[in-house]
Design an enzyme around this catalytic site. Structure first.
Site, PDB file in Angstrom:
ATOM      1  N   ASN A  20      20.752 -27.115 -11.195  1.00 21.25           N
ATOM      2  CA  ASN A  20      21.549 -26.367 -10.208  1.00 21.25           C
ATOM      3  C   ASN A  20      22.639 -27.243  -9.609  1.00 21.25           C
ATOM      4  OD1 ASN A  20      20.707 -23.458  -9.556  1.00 21.25           O
ATOM      5  ND2 ASN A  20      18.743 -24.490  -9.817  1.00 21.25           N
ATOM      6  N   LEU A  92      11.560 -29.888  -2.983  1.00 22.54           N
ATOM      7  CA  LEU A  92      10.205 -29.371  -2.807  1.00 22.54           C
ATOM      8  C   LEU A  92       9.534 -29.832  -1.519  1.00 22.54           C
ATOM      9  CD1 LEU A  92       9.026 -29.539  -6.525  1.00 22.54           C
ATOM     10  CD2 LEU A  92      10.056 -27.636  -5.275  1.00 22.54           C
ATOM     11  N   HIS A 111      15.888 -19.915  -4.467  1.00 24.47           N
ATOM     12  CA  HIS A 111      14.488 -19.666  -4.842  1.00 24.47           C
ATOM     13  C   HIS A 111      14.478 -18.843  -6.137  1.00 24.47           C
ATOM     14  CE1 HIS A 111      10.203 -19.268  -4.221  1.00 24.47           C
ATOM     15  NE2 HIS A 111      10.321 -17.998  -4.560  1.00 24.47           N
ATOM     16  N   GLU A 181      20.402 -18.375 -11.483  1.00 25.30           N
ATOM     17  CA  GLU A 181      20.605 -19.365 -10.405  1.00 25.30           C
ATOM     18  C   GLU A 181      21.930 -20.092 -10.601  1.00 25.30           C
ATOM     19  OE1 GLU A 181      17.247 -21.962  -9.460  1.00 25.30           O
ATOM     20  OE2 GLU A 181      15.949 -20.629 -10.602  1.00 25.30           O
TER      21      GLU A 181
HETATM   22  C1  GAR Z   1      14.971 -24.087  -9.706  1.00 26.19           C
HETATM   23  O1  GAR Z   1      14.480 -23.065 -10.531  1.00 26.19           O
HETATM   24  C2  GAR Z   1      14.798 -23.719  -8.252  1.00 26.19           C
HETATM   25  O2  GAR Z   1      14.994 -22.364  -7.995  1.00 26.19           O
HETATM   26  C3  GAR Z   1      13.351 -24.097  -8.048  1.00 26.19           C
HETATM   27  O3  GAR Z   1      13.216 -25.334  -8.703  1.00 26.19           O
HETATM   28  C4  GAR Z   1      14.092 -25.339  -9.834  1.00 26.19           C
HETATM   29  C5  GAR Z   1      14.927 -26.609  -9.816  1.00 26.19           C
HETATM   30  O4  GAR Z   1      15.646 -26.756 -10.994  1.00 26.19           O
HETATM   31  N1  GAR Z   1      13.049 -24.171  -6.656  1.00 26.19           N
HETATM   32  C6  GAR Z   1      11.898 -23.736  -6.149  1.00 26.19           C
HETATM   33  O5  GAR Z   1      11.002 -23.279  -6.830  1.00 26.19           O
HETATM   34  C7  GAR Z   1      11.784 -23.893  -4.633  1.00 26.19           C
HETATM   35  N2  GAR Z   1      10.794 -22.984  -4.115  1.00 26.19           N
HETATM   36  P1  GAR Z   1      16.829 -27.823 -11.100  1.00 26.19           P
HETATM   37  O6  GAR Z   1      16.287 -29.160 -10.564  1.00 26.19           O
HETATM   38  O7  GAR Z   1      17.114 -27.914 -12.570  1.00 26.19           O
HETATM   39  O8  GAR Z   1      17.976 -27.313 -10.302  1.00 26.19           O
END
Ligand code: GAR
Length: 200
Positions: A20, A92, A111, A181
């Site tokens: 992200n 997290l 999320h 996302e």
């Molecule tokens: C993403 O899918 C985000 O939505 C999730 O962690 C992933 C991070 O991916 N977040 C949660 O679950 C928070 N409750 P990334 O490090 O590749 O961006």
């Protein structure tokens, strides 16, 4: 229309791979002079987070958060980089009260589900998609929401929906949601930064 300059100073907090974060950096880069925000700091509670490596590769300040519960230290770090807007991207840890209060209305999270469903403590990563499939949902998606002192509870800012396909596994659904996302978060941050810049 050209965005007001200078761009809003954006910090991204991340615990994981940082896809992200990458989507945010790439989108703002692609906007060029119209970008309303600039990533000035990436911070992580994990020294081995891919997000930190991605930031360093782009010469963005990258910092390890030694104690995620230490709100004064985190606020000092954000102040040192004159941060105006904060994006949690796969972060997290709970953000301490000192920070949610100071940056109230200027701190958001992404999320991987359609809140208010399938959120809350322990609901991250694969578990979210397992729960969505187990509940027989026909749709899932991504939610950007304001951050307050509880996990996944703040006001919803934007959502993008994706279908849950027959035969989906948590992994196949996760990949579809992650695509949402990557479209939703950068555009939402640009819009929030534009709103912030014009309200200043
Ligand atoms: C993403 O899918 C985000 O939505 C999730 O962690 C992933 C991070 O991916 N977040 C949660 O679950 C928070 N409750 P990334 O490090 O590749 O961006």
């Amino acid at each position: 229309m050209t965005a007001p300059t200078p761009p809003v100073r954006l910090a991204v907090l991340a615990s994981g791979a940082g896809s992200n974060l990458q989507a945010i950096i790439d989108h703002l880069d692609a906007l060029g002079a119209a970008r309303a925000a600039e990533v000035v700091l990436v911070a992580s509670n994990r020294a081995d987070a891919g997000a930190l490596a991605r930031a360093r590769a782009r010469r963005i300040a990258a910092t390890v958060i030694a104690d995620p519960a230490d709100g004064r230290a985190l606020a000092r770090l954000l102040d040192a980089h004159r941060v105006e807007l904060i994006a949690l991207a796969g972060y997290l840890k709970l953000v301490p009260h000192e920070v949610t209060e100071r940056w109230s209305g200027r701190i958001v999270n992404i999320h991987p589900a359609l809140l208010p469903g399938f959120g809350g403590p322990g609901m991250y990563g694969r578990r979210v998609h397992e729960a969505v499939i187990a509940a027989g949902q026909r749709e899932s998606g991504a939610t950007v929401h304001q951050v307050d002192d509880a996990y996944d509870r703040g006001a919803i800012v934007a959502q993008e929906r994706v279908p849950v396909e027959p035969g989906d596994t948590p992994e196949s659904l996760a990949a579809r949601v992650l695509g949402a996302e990557h479209r939703l978060y950068p555009r939402t941050l640009q819009a929030l930064a534009l709103a912030l810049a014009t309200s200043n």
